[in-house]
Design a protein around this motif. Structure first.
Motif, PDB file in Angstrom:
ATOM      1  N   LYS A  35       0.813  -1.219   0.000  1.00  0.00           N
ATOM      2  CA  LYS A  35       0.000   0.000   0.000  1.00  0.00           C
ATOM      3  C   LYS A  35       0.850   1.275   0.000  1.00  0.00           C
ATOM      4  CE  LYS A  35      -0.509  -0.087   5.051  1.00  0.00           C
ATOM      5  NZ  LYS A  35      -1.486  -0.097   6.174  1.00  0.00           N
ATOM      6  N   TYR A  36       2.157   1.138   0.275  1.00  0.00           N
ATOM      7  CA  TYR A  36       3.027   2.315   0.303  1.00  0.00           C
ATOM      8  C   TYR A  36       3.851   2.461  -0.992  1.00  0.00           C
ATOM      9  CZ  TYR A  36       2.009   2.473   5.301  1.00  0.00           C
ATOM     10  OH  TYR A  36       1.382   2.551   6.507  1.00  0.00           O
ATOM     11  N   ARG A  37       3.399   1.831  -2.072  1.00  0.00           N
ATOM     12  CA  ARG A  37       4.156   1.941  -3.326  1.00  0.00           C
ATOM     13  C   ARG A  37       4.229   3.378  -3.824  1.00  0.00           C
ATOM     14  NH1 ARG A  37       5.436  -1.795  -7.492  1.00  0.00           N
ATOM     15  NH2 ARG A  37       6.004  -0.686  -9.421  1.00  0.00           N
ATOM     16  N   ASP A  38       3.160   4.149  -3.604  1.00  0.00           N
ATOM     17  CA  ASP A  38       3.166   5.543  -4.042  1.00  0.00           C
ATOM     18  C   ASP A  38       4.271   6.330  -3.347  1.00  0.00           C
ATOM     19  OD1 ASP A  38       1.042   4.954  -5.643  1.00  0.00           O
ATOM     20  OD2 ASP A  38      -0.477   5.725  -4.245  1.00  0.00           O
ATOM     21  N   ALA A  39       4.525   6.042  -2.067  1.00  0.00           N
ATOM     22  CA  ALA A  39       5.595   6.735  -1.360  1.00  0.00           C
ATOM     23  C   ALA A  39       6.947   6.419  -1.971  1.00  0.00           C
ATOM     24  CB  ALA A  39       5.571   6.357   0.127  1.00  0.00           C
ATOM     25  N   LEU A  40       7.109   5.203  -2.488  1.00  0.00           N
ATOM     26  CA  LEU A  40       8.365   4.824  -3.124  1.00  0.00           C
ATOM     27  C   LEU A  40       8.547   5.574  -4.451  1.00  0.00           C
ATOM     28  CD1 LEU A  40      10.842   2.919  -3.007  1.00  0.00           C
ATOM     29  CD2 LEU A  40       9.455   1.219  -4.222  1.00  0.00           C
ATOM     30  N   GLU A  41       7.485   5.650  -5.226  1.00  0.00           N
ATOM     31  CA  GLU A  41       7.575   6.313  -6.518  1.00  0.00           C
ATOM     32  C   GLU A  41       7.765   7.809  -6.383  1.00  0.00           C
ATOM     33  OE1 GLU A  41       4.052   5.115  -8.526  1.00  0.00           O
ATOM     34  OE2 GLU A  41       4.815   3.110  -9.046  1.00  0.00           O
ATOM     35  N   ALA A  42       7.398   8.383  -5.239  1.00  0.00           N
ATOM     36  CA  ALA A  42       7.536   9.822  -5.043  1.00  0.00           C
ATOM     37  C   ALA A  42       8.946  10.242  -4.635  1.00  0.00           C
ATOM     38  CB  ALA A  42       6.540  10.298  -3.989  1.00  0.00           C
ATOM     39  N   LEU A  43       9.857   9.284  -4.443  1.00  0.00           N
ATOM     40  CA  LEU A  43      11.211   9.620  -4.013  1.00  0.00           C
ATOM     41  C   LEU A  43      11.977  10.324  -5.135  1.00  0.00           C
ATOM     42  CD1 LEU A  43      12.228   6.321  -2.139  1.00  0.00           C
ATOM     43  CD2 LEU A  43      11.509   8.499  -1.137  1.00  0.00           C
ATOM     44  N   ASP A  44      12.864  11.216  -4.741  1.00  0.00           N
ATOM     45  CA  ASP A  44      13.684  11.949  -5.710  1.00  0.00           C
ATOM     46  C   ASP A  44      15.106  11.396  -5.771  1.00  0.00           C
ATOM     47  OD1 ASP A  44      14.510  12.687  -3.252  1.00  0.00           O
ATOM     48  OD2 ASP A  44      14.397  14.864  -3.572  1.00  0.00           O
ATOM     49  N   MET A  45      15.297  10.117  -5.416  1.00  0.00           N
ATOM     50  CA  MET A  45      16.599   9.466  -5.491  1.00  0.00           C
ATOM     51  C   MET A  45      16.435   8.140  -6.215  1.00  0.00           C
ATOM     52  SD  MET A  45      17.199   7.897  -1.670  1.00  0.00           S
ATOM     53  CE  MET A  45      17.151   9.505  -0.884  1.00  0.00           C
ATOM     54  N   PRO A  46      17.506   7.598  -6.777  1.00  0.00           N
ATOM     55  CA  PRO A  46      17.386   6.324  -7.501  1.00  0.00           C
ATOM     56  C   PRO A  46      16.939   5.197  -6.579  1.00  0.00           C
ATOM     57  CG  PRO A  46      19.465   7.415  -7.988  1.00  0.00           C
ATOM     58  CD  PRO A  46      18.854   8.172  -6.861  1.00  0.00           C
ATOM     59  N   TRP A  47      16.088   4.343  -7.103  1.00  0.00           N
ATOM     60  CA  TRP A  47      15.621   3.184  -6.361  1.00  0.00           C
ATOM     61  C   TRP A  47      15.276   2.067  -7.327  1.00  0.00           C
ATOM     62  CZ3 TRP A  47      10.682   1.692  -7.597  1.00  0.00           C
ATOM     63  CH2 TRP A  47       9.832   2.659  -8.151  1.00  0.00           C
ATOM     64  N   ALA A  48      15.190   0.853  -6.786  1.00  0.00           N
ATOM     65  CA  ALA A  48      14.822  -0.302  -7.622  1.00  0.00           C
ATOM     66  C   ALA A  48      14.104  -1.332  -6.764  1.00  0.00           C
ATOM     67  CB  ALA A  48      16.069  -0.915  -8.257  1.00  0.00           C
ATOM     68  N   ILE A  49      13.215  -2.071  -7.423  1.00  0.00           N
ATOM     69  CA  ILE A  49      12.493  -3.155  -6.756  1.00  0.00           C
ATOM     70  C   ILE A  49      13.197  -4.463  -7.102  1.00  0.00           C
ATOM     71  CG2 ILE A  49      10.336  -4.427  -6.615  1.00  0.00           C
ATOM     72  CD1 ILE A  49       8.854  -1.839  -7.179  1.00  0.00           C
ATOM     73  N   LEU A  50      13.734  -5.122  -6.078  1.00  0.00           N
ATOM     74  CA  LEU A  50      14.438  -6.379  -6.291  1.00  0.00           C
ATOM     75  C   LEU A  50      13.482  -7.577  -6.328  1.00  0.00           C
ATOM     76  CD1 LEU A  50      17.540  -5.844  -3.980  1.00  0.00           C
ATOM     77  CD2 LEU A  50      17.267  -5.288  -6.396  1.00  0.00           C
ATOM     78  N   GLU A  51      12.529  -7.603  -5.400  1.00  0.00           N
ATOM     79  CA  GLU A  51      11.543  -8.683  -5.325  1.00  0.00           C
ATOM     80  C   GLU A  51      10.205  -8.101  -4.903  1.00  0.00           C
ATOM     81  OE1 GLU A  51      11.898 -11.776  -6.180  1.00  0.00           O
ATOM     82  OE2 GLU A  51      14.084 -11.849  -6.465  1.00  0.00           O
TER      83      GLU A  51
END
Length: 598
Positions: free
Chosen positions: A137-153
């Motif tokens: 449910k917190y995926r939107d918070a992840l997409e709103a980040l202004d730094m590089p990120w990736a989903i591993l699993e």
């Protein structure tokens, strides 16, 4: 059958004779050593009584399910070194077990991210990886980040994401805290886990190998205990230049033995009577065959040095109370059968033999009382039979059974006050105890007069005399000025506050009747239920009836045993000790060498 009279003995000797003198005194085993020197400032240097390390090592080896064949003789066996080796093995095993649990937990934590090989810092240009386990449910918070990120699993509940940044992100950058995965990939963690488990197996094999010395260790426990006792006593000795001094309490009948030992060691001895400011320990003088009674008496409270020995009275009254609570001859026969089945097993020590005899006394008292109330597994004897003629009490007669319980309570508390008065004879307190005896008997007579419609005068007079004695003699205040008379009277009136307590204590003995009635009623209920089931269900009803009888009586027997022990002891420890032994003492612990176990 009394509290042993003690004398304070002080011994001074040469420093070069210190160890020999202490060992000789330990061999005598008759002194309760008092501390003349302060304990070490470091807690870890304080010697404790008892060989705790030796018993800890013994328990560690005894937990092995299949010990090795025992070595019966080994002239080079060193008990002290063996204990150190076992404790070291125990610590290494504990450390390895903790390491294994840590690795298993770490592997479970990092497995969702996969088997990651972390690159060197220079490959990421100074950046670092920060891992987060984020609910879906917190995926939107992840997409709103202004730094590089990736989903591993990702699974049906969580997103396993990694953030890339030179510095650790703020705590509130995502709604969940950061997951600490460590710097090692899973395959390295699993390799370490395998090595740790192999090391634990090797330690376990070493532990099993050590079990071959269990017999020798048990035989030498007395050596370890004696050494610990000697070290504990040594720390209480005061050292002054070329001399040493120790002090303790010694029974009067062992003074000559200590004097002979002191003369042989060229030591000086001073013997003193206990002063009013001393608090000597309590040593109950009882033969070994009564050690069960002593154990019962000392279980809850140690009587004071100036008090009396309650062991025999506590044992007898407990047997009577237990029998009245169980109130069934059949249950008493089961207890006796259990004692007879374990008769040979309870023959190793005098203490076990004493408890064996006490078990016979308790079961015999239960059988006798069960015969008097006519209860045999809840079944009453047939009218006109021999057993029915032995039935003198009827549990269903509430009035008579209440009377029996109250009589027992009054007699028990009267006995407590009488023994307390005897111990305090020569002091005003003894007259106050006699006053409580008069008040208890007077109150009981007054109640009987009310129940039967007789004149209340005898009971009231007796009770009034008791109250006057309580008020006037309860205070130990010395009269030095006129106002002391007033204060003595006030303190005497304050002591009357115990009158309500005495009334409540007498009523506490009603539990003897109530619990006995409950035990008998449950037995009768299970019997009636079994009979009704047998009559209502033909054929199979016999099986169900037997099951009801067996299960019901096992349950009732267990409840009766628990009630008999708990409440039988409670009436002794709470009500009886309250009136007979108001002061608590210190148990006499002799400085002695432990017996060698064979």
């Amino acid at each position: 059958m009394s509290v042993a009279r003690l004398k304070k003995l002080s011994l001074v000797g040469r420093a070069d004779q210190k160890t020999e003198t202490l060992e000789a005194l330990q061999e005598l085993g008759c002194m309760h050593v008092l501390p003349l020197a302060p304990p070490p400032s470091e807690p870890e240097k304080i010697s404790e009584r008892g060989a705790r390390d030796a018993y800890k090592a013994l328990r560690f080896l005894q937990d092995v399910s299949e010990p090795r064949r025992q070595i019966q003789r080994d002239p080079g066996f060193d008990m002290e070194q063996f204990v150190k080796d076992v404790l070291d093995l125990m610590q290494r095993t504990r450390d390895m077990t903790d390491q294994r649990d840590f690795l298993a937990n770490r592997i479970a934590q990092v497995r969702p991210w996969g088997d990651l090989d972390f690159p060197p810092d220079d490959v990421l240009a100074g950046n670092r990886l920060w891992f987060y386990q984020l609910p879906l449910k917190y995926r939107d918070a992840l997409e709103a980040l202004d730094m590089p990120w990736a989903i591993l699993e990702q699974d049906h509940r969580f997103i396993y994401a990694v953030l890339i940044d030179p510095d650790e992100p703020d705590d509130d950058i995502l709604p969940v805290p950061r997951t600490h995965t460590g710097s090692l990939p899973i395959h390295e963690l699993e390799a370490q886990l395998e090595e740790t488990e192999i090391a634990i197996e090797a330690l376990e094999a070493e532990r099993v190998a050590q079990t071959r010395y269990l017999t020798l260790k048990r035989r030498n426990l007395s050596v370890a205990e004696s050494a610990a006792e000697l070290a504990h006593a040594t720390q209480k000795v005061r050292d002054e230049e070329a001399m040493f001094a120790l002090q303790g309490w010694v029974p009067e009948d062992r003074i000559d033995a200590v004097l002979d030992m002191a003369n042989a060691k060229d030591a000086a001895v001073l013997i003193e009577e206990p002063s009013p400011y001393d608090s000597p320990p309590t040593l109950l003088e009882q033969p070994e065959k009564r050690s069960a009674a002593v154990d019962l008496a000392l279980f809850y409270q140690v009587p004071g040095y100036k008090d009396w020995d309650p062991s025999v009275i506590v044992a007898v009254s407990f047997a009577v109370f237990f029998a009245m609570i169980v109130a069934d001859a059949g249950y008493g026969a089961i207890i006796l059968l259990g004692v007879l089945l374990f008769w040979k097993r309870l023959d190793a020590t005098p203490g076990e033999r004493s408890w064996r005899r006490f078990g016979v006394i308790i079961s015999s008292a239960t059988i006798l009382y069960g015969v008097l109330v006519g209860s045999y597994f809840g079944v009453s004897p047939a009218e006109g039979s021999f057993w029915s003629k032995l039935k003198l009490l009827d549990l269903s007669n509430f009035g008579a059974m209440m009377m029996v319980s109250i009589v027992v309570g009054v007699l028990h508390l009267v006995l407590a006050n009488a023994l307390a008065a005897r111990a305090a004879w020569g002091h005003r307190k003894a007259i106050a105890n006699l006053g409580w005896i008069a008040a208890l008997i007077g109150g009981f007579v007054l109640w009987l007069s009310y129940m039967k419609g007789n004149s209340p005068v005898p009971g009231a007079v007796f009770m009034g005399i008791g109250v006057l004695a309580i008020v006037w003699f309860s205070s130990e205040r010395v009269i030095n000025r006129p106002t002391d008379w007033v204060w003595r009277l006030i303190e005497g009136l304050q002591s009357l506050a115990g009158a309500m307590g005495a009334f409540g204590d007498v009523l506490s003995y009603m539990r003897l009747f109530a619990l006995g009635l409950a035990s008998a009623s449950l037995a009768i209920t299970f019997n009636d239920l079994a009979v009704s089931v047998m009559h209502s269900l033909k054929g199979v009803g016999v099986l169900f009836a037997l099951l009801i009888l067996i299960i019901g009586h096992i349950l009732n027997f267990a409840l009766a045993m628990m009630s008999g022990v708990v409440h039988g002891l409670r009436l002794n420890y709470i009500e009886f000790f309250k009136w007979g032994l108001p002061d608590e003492g210190i148990v006499f612990r002799p400085f002695a060498r432990k017996e060698v176990q064979e």
